[in-house]
Scaffold this motif. Structure first.
Motif, PDB file in Angstrom:
ATOM      1  N   GLY A 165     -61.402  41.878 -32.086  1.00 10.23           N
ATOM      2  CA  GLY A 165     -60.591  41.861 -33.297  1.00 10.23           C
ATOM      3  C   GLY A 165     -60.875  43.067 -34.186  1.00 10.23           C
ATOM      4  N   SER A 166     -62.160  43.410 -34.309  1.00  9.06           N
ATOM      5  CA  SER A 166     -62.460  44.563 -35.175  1.00  9.06           C
ATOM      6  C   SER A 166     -62.006  45.859 -34.518  1.00  9.06           C
ATOM      7  CB  SER A 166     -63.937  44.608 -35.579  1.00  9.06           C
ATOM      8  OG  SER A 166     -64.715  44.770 -34.447  1.00  9.06           O
TER       9      SER A 166
ATOM     10  N   LYS B 181     -58.321  46.191 -35.380  1.00 10.98           N
ATOM     11  CA  LYS B 181     -58.145  46.628 -36.772  1.00 10.98           C
ATOM     12  C   LYS B 181     -58.443  48.116 -36.917  1.00 10.98           C
ATOM     13  CE  LYS B 181     -58.899  42.238 -39.061  1.00 10.98           C
ATOM     14  NZ  LYS B 181     -59.982  41.282 -38.877  1.00 10.98           N
ATOM     15  N   ALA B 182     -59.556  48.547 -36.323  1.00 13.50           N
ATOM     16  CA  ALA B 182     -59.956  49.955 -36.472  1.00 13.50           C
ATOM     17  C   ALA B 182     -58.950  50.891 -35.791  1.00 13.50           C
ATOM     18  CB  ALA B 182     -61.359  50.159 -35.904  1.00 13.50           C
TER      19      ALA B 182
ATOM     20  N   SER C 297     -55.743  50.295 -35.308  1.00 15.59           N
ATOM     21  CA  SER C 297     -54.520  50.278 -36.127  1.00 15.59           C
ATOM     22  C   SER C 297     -54.717  51.118 -37.389  1.00 15.59           C
ATOM     23  CB  SER C 297     -54.152  48.858 -36.537  1.00 15.59           C
ATOM     24  OG  SER C 297     -53.973  48.076 -35.409  1.00 15.59           O
ATOM     25  N   ASP C 298     -55.900  50.976 -38.022  1.00 16.85           N
ATOM     26  CA  ASP C 298     -56.180  51.768 -39.233  1.00 16.85           C
ATOM     27  C   ASP C 298     -56.094  53.265 -38.960  1.00 16.85           C
ATOM     28  OD1 ASP C 298     -56.568  49.521 -40.697  1.00 16.85           O
ATOM     29  OD2 ASP C 298     -58.771  49.615 -40.715  1.00 16.85           O
TER      30      ASP C 298
ATOM     31  N   GLU D 115     -53.270  35.678 -35.885  1.00 20.51           N
ATOM     32  CA  GLU D 115     -54.052  36.421 -36.885  1.00 20.51           C
ATOM     33  C   GLU D 115     -53.800  37.925 -36.810  1.00 20.51           C
ATOM     34  OE1 GLU D 115     -58.324  35.799 -36.757  1.00 20.51           O
ATOM     35  OE2 GLU D 115     -57.960  33.674 -36.342  1.00 20.51           O
ATOM     36  N   PHE D 116     -53.401  38.390 -35.616  1.00 16.28           N
ATOM     37  CA  PHE D 116     -53.254  39.839 -35.428  1.00 16.28           C
ATOM     38  C   PHE D 116     -51.807  40.305 -35.377  1.00 16.28           C
ATOM     39  CE2 PHE D 116     -57.566  38.986 -34.443  1.00 16.28           C
ATOM     40  CZ  PHE D 116     -58.216  40.095 -34.942  1.00 16.28           C
TER      41      PHE D 116
ATOM     42  N   ILE E 243     -51.203  43.026 -37.744  1.00 14.40           N
ATOM     43  CA  ILE E 243     -52.161  44.144 -37.711  1.00 14.40           C
ATOM     44  C   ILE E 243     -51.881  45.057 -36.517  1.00 14.40           C
ATOM     45  CG2 ILE E 243     -54.624  44.726 -37.498  1.00 14.40           C
ATOM     46  CD1 ILE E 243     -55.150  41.922 -38.809  1.00 14.40           C
ATOM     47  N   ALA E 244     -51.735  44.433 -35.331  1.00  9.99           N
ATOM     48  CA  ALA E 244     -51.491  45.218 -34.112  1.00  9.99           C
ATOM     49  C   ALA E 244     -50.015  45.616 -34.022  1.00  9.99           C
ATOM     50  CB  ALA E 244     -51.869  44.368 -32.906  1.00  9.99           C
TER      51      ALA E 244
END
Ligand code: ATP
Length: 140
Positions: free
Chosen positions: A15-16, A19-20, A22-23, A40-41, A44-45
């Motif tokens: 998961g992290s 996030k990283a 995508s960021d 949850e993602f 984000i994804a």
């Protein structure tokens, strides 16, 4: 063309990573067998899908072969991690990074051709120990 990443297993580690990536503006496909984790993602994804990655036909239908880098972050289920890695390898995925649970797991992953094997807890423990020692040398 933008590099495409896929992360399989959306626990704390996977998961992290999603996030990283995508960021950093990367295209990332997030995959998990568990619907709640996938939800949850979803914001984000780039894409988030519910899938059992031990099923070759599912990976084929996702077009996983065309991704430049696939991360297998399946935790406790060693069998699922190993089988997923084997299928990705057989499909000819360019680069496969796998999170290993223990030395036995690492040995099998090496044998089937995982490109990079990581032990997040062990590696972080070593890194922090080095940082502690070097900062105490500086303190001195
Ligand atoms: P972390 O410390 O990163 O949380 P963990 O080892 O505790 O790691 P798990 O919680 O086990 O990680 O996360 C692994 C994820 O992999 C879970 O969300 C689980 O649903 C997913 N997973 C397990 N088997 C499969 C499979 N066959 N296909 C896709 N995803 C899977």
């Amino acid at each position: 063309m933008k590099k495409q990443y896929a992360v399989i297993g959306l626990g704390r580690f996977g998961g992290s990573m999603v996030k990283a990536l995508s960021d950093q503006g990367m295209e990332v496909l997030a995959i998990d067998i568990d619907e709640e984790r996938v939800n949850e993602f979803s914001n984000i994804a780039t894409h988030a899908v519910i899938a059992d990655t031990t099923d070759e036909s599912v990976l084929k239908s996702l077009g996983i072969r065309n991704f430049q880098h696939v991360v297998v972050a399946i935790g406790d289920n060693l069998q699922a991690s190993i089988l997923t890695t084997l299928i990705l390898k057989e499909m000819g995925v360019e680069k496969i990074t796998v999170k290993a649970q223990n030395d036995y797991h690492e040995k099998v992953l090496k044998k089937i051709g995982a490109d990079k094997i990581i032990h997040p807890e062990r590696d972080m423990g070593i890194r922090i120990a080095h940082q502690i020692v070097s900062s105490s040398v500086l303190d001195y």
